[in-house]
Design an enzyme around this catalytic site. Structure first.
Site, PDB file in Angstrom:
ATOM      1  N   ASN A 122       0.937   3.569 -13.398  1.00 41.60           N
ATOM      2  CA  ASN A 122       0.373   2.294 -13.831  1.00 41.60           C
ATOM      3  C   ASN A 122       1.235   1.141 -13.311  1.00 41.60           C
ATOM      4  O   ASN A 122       2.183   1.340 -12.553  1.00 41.60           O
ATOM      5  CB  ASN A 122       0.217   2.263 -15.364  1.00 41.60           C
ATOM      6  CG  ASN A 122       1.549   2.267 -16.086  1.00 41.60           C
ATOM      7  OD1 ASN A 122       2.597   2.024 -15.489  1.00 41.60           O
ATOM      8  ND2 ASN A 122       1.516   2.542 -17.367  1.00 41.60           N
ATOM      9  N   ASP A 141     -20.993  -0.484  -3.670  1.00 41.98           N
ATOM     10  CA  ASP A 141     -21.894   0.422  -2.956  1.00 41.98           C
ATOM     11  C   ASP A 141     -21.979   1.766  -3.674  1.00 41.98           C
ATOM     12  O   ASP A 141     -23.036   2.394  -3.712  1.00 41.98           O
ATOM     13  CB  ASP A 141     -21.401   0.610  -1.522  1.00 41.98           C
ATOM     14  CG  ASP A 141     -22.281   1.569  -0.736  1.00 41.98           C
ATOM     15  OD1 ASP A 141     -23.436   1.197  -0.461  1.00 41.98           O
ATOM     16  OD2 ASP A 141     -21.823   2.684  -0.433  1.00 41.98           O
TER      17      ASP A 141
END
Lengths: 349, 349, 349
Positions: free
Chosen positions: A35, A224
């Protein structure tokens, strides 16, 4: 306890690679494994654990004549993350087969983190996984597992107890799982709600520019991806992107944000589908800023058969005025593009 | 020696691209770039197009004195996908700066696909992108763009028209975007609904075993990703996985499926959060099979400060009986694990 | 319209590269391509070099009638890393075919790093790779290579000499490979056993060519990763790849195999470390075939301070005759390379 931990650590360290039923792997933790403050994701570690288990399980189950197989994960026992791991540290994952029943393999996996600069080593995880060998010829067939040798009858007995306990629990969960009712009303096929989809993505360092803002290309790839899932859910065939309308990037998205990418079908022509895609950014940690819309766009998809020829698209079932209005707007864009395409063709001839 | 090295460098540099304002990139398309029947995803191509545009735009905007900058994507004009591209083909992406205004750069990108085995080549995309240079010192500052030379006044005039047209359209969309109202009712902070999250993932070849079924580790990584987002949304701090309850993999997930991974918080103690995660698989193309629940699990997260010490967690706000019931069950699991942990510690001493 | 499209295609094609036998690729270096202080991994560069070589080699070998083929990496000549590359820089990789024998292709690859913000450019690598075209119909069949045109008879003669030299060396290494045995022991700091490391990797679809065999570049990237861990464990500082000795790829590795990559330090000079790396392939499901040694190589690493200046390396503590012997051999290679480098320098002045 500290002493015992150290002894275990030393013992694990010595065992690095000894016998057939043992295996060790090492990998440096990279920025994308962690992270924003550098803590390696638990999921990264779970994935490494499982890969080690799958390799040793598959190898063991193929040490006999008969069908070739791959070990499929059936169960992971409760796993604790004892210490955080950081970018730049090396994760050492060692796996060992500890029990075999007729049709399953128990694999014990230990994970050590090593800070190669300070030399510090820590035991971060101990996991137990159960695998079942599935035949490569017939995936529904579970093949027999070759037995391992135990160092003592007590060891075998303890393994058997673990096997029985997990078997019992698996059957129980199977029943319990059946009870869970999916709280979503199932929409009608070919409706907007039926194919509507969204994904979330945690922005990692490799998604970003030197400023720490998401590359436009990364956002477009996710857009997409969602549009493609919407299209595939609608027509259940092989679909490909035919065009993307102009996209404006009004607001930047920062590293560490969660982005939600949602898509819904707005229009279908005879051979094409238009999908509207929204990108919302949520700067998790800077809560006061709140979620905001970062980008929107229209993607057009077509459906292809096996020879890559366009197929007919099932018409979109509209519900309510809103959907009707969006359909009309989509139709207007479709006709406008068609006119433009024909005009361009005319110019070229 | 230094001279020779410089000559070689200069020579190589000249070979690399004809002019300063042009750039070409090539890459082999891999299974992960494509869908299950081998068509390269439109998103993969969009991402390559944008990377090429970012490189050439950033290079151009730094060819002057003053602040160093990175070109940020402001707009992509309508883009058509003229031909499908396939795994194993080479994508050639060539970018050229075609217009500059005071604060923006227009980049024209062409994509060719080359089948290096048959030698067949196709023009698959022509895209126009607009970039704005943002200062590296102060990301809110847009710096001035050095002008390019045009081959003719007509060329410059045509570029200016494109610039005006897109500027007008960008302002228009900005206003239109403002109108869009997010149709989600905003839940109260610290409630279950507030942090609830889900993601979808299209199962690609690299996620799978030789059988074409998803590796258990891939599923666990996605589950941890969702659980982590739920935890971060709840407490808005740095969070890490503390443990995962036993997970059973009752049903396999096949390549080409879309998996939906959803997470909701069920329980908070003083210093931990429990998140329930569901994995549902949807075999898109084999519609008759329908969506099914593949896996469920409980993840426990803790929140850490900058010295990696545990922080207090804001208590979960419960709404309704269902949430109350799940909280009680979570509490029982929490107490059971605590008891077990203390017992294990006792054994070791 | 078809005519115009063809003309455009031809025009774009001409722009894309100067000659048939040349190709250039560019890519921005991302955080995952680099170590924790921002130096791009040597393995990332080796992988890009090999992809460029594979594209141009495959293209060339298919410019004739008969079987379609893929170029498989057979050998990489010794490669030096002349300058470190950093995150955010653009790597330009240009490849050119420089010699063809009846069954092999020599590809010369140059890598330039470009800082698109400051405009600084550096030649970071010059590499020579040898490819062999394998038929797609029958992977055991090596097809004939179409000859290239040389600018002078001297050029062809020089190529032939390089071809003969590498052929001789390949046969020699083939014999040397058999001797190597991996040892296990308890680690004393600065000993060979202390820094010794290994990783396992399950070969996935995106690691492979159209034949389903691992790309040479994927293997080299893993080798560099292990060598880097060994070097970092030894000297506990920021380390970078300085050079790679010639690597021969004697045996192919198939999709679904597990590869074990192991590294051990063999030699230290004042400012460099030599690490020997072995790659063993294990076709998990075809157990009868057994594990086999696929590749071996020597990597040289240096240690850098914060200004990227070389640091002293702690001397390797040797245990036993075997290690002593390998150290002497490493020293011989080190002195030979040093002599060669000085000779090259002399030639250039």
């Amino acid at each position: 306890m500290a002493l015992r931990q150290n002894q275990l650590l030393h013992h694990l360290w010595k065992q690095t690679w000894v016998a057939r039923t043992r295996n060790t792997t090492s990998r440096i933790m990279r920025p994308d494994d962690a992270n924003i403050v550098g803590n390696v994701h638990g999921g990264t570690i779970l994935k490494m654990i499982e890969e080690a288990g799958c390799i040793i399980g598959t190898r063991h189950c193929n040490t006999q004549n008969g069908d070739r197989c791959v070990a499929a994960l059936a169960r992971v026992e409760r796993t604790d993350f004892l210490h955080p791991m950081f970018i730049g540290e090396v994760a050492h994952v060692s796996a060992e087969i500890t029990y075999t029943s007729k049709h399953s393999v128990e694999v014990q996996v230990n994970v050590l983190s090593e800070n190669i600069v300070t030399g510090a080593k820590k035991l971060t995880n101990k996991a137990t996984l159960w695998y079942v060998p599935l035949s490569l010829q017939n995936v529904a067939k579970i093949i027999e597992v070759p037995p391992i040798e135990y160092s003592s009858p007590e060891q075998e007995e303890a393994g058997k107890k673990r096997y029985e306990a997990q078997k019992f629990e698996r059957i129980e969960t199977k029943e319990r799982n059946g009870e869970i009712i999916m709280s979503v009303s199932i929409p009608e096929p070919y409706s907007v709600a039926f194919s509507q989809s969204s994904l979330i993505h945690l922005v990692g360092p490799s998604d970003c520019t030197l400023h720490g803002f998401v590359h436009g290309g990364v956002t477009m790839k996710l857009m997409d991806e969602v549009a493609g899932i919407v299209a595939a859910r609608h027509c259940k065939t092989n679909i490909v992107t035919a065009s993307v309308d102009a996209i404006n990037f009004h607001r930047k998205i920062k590293k560490g944000c969660v982005i939600t990418v949602s898509g819904r079908m707005t229009f279908t022509s005879n051979k094409s589908m238009e999908i509207e895609v929204f990108v919302d950014a949520d700067p998790l940690v800077e809560a006061e800023k709140g979620k905001y819309r970062a980008v929107t766009a229209f993607f057009t998809y077509i459906s292809l058969d096996k020879e890559n020829k366009p197929l007919s698209v099932p018409p979109l079932k509209l519900e309510g005025e809103e959907e009707q209005k969006r359909f009309e707007e989509g139709k207007a864009r479709y006709l406008q593009n068609k006119t433009k395409r024909l005009a361009d063709k005319g110019h070229q001839q």
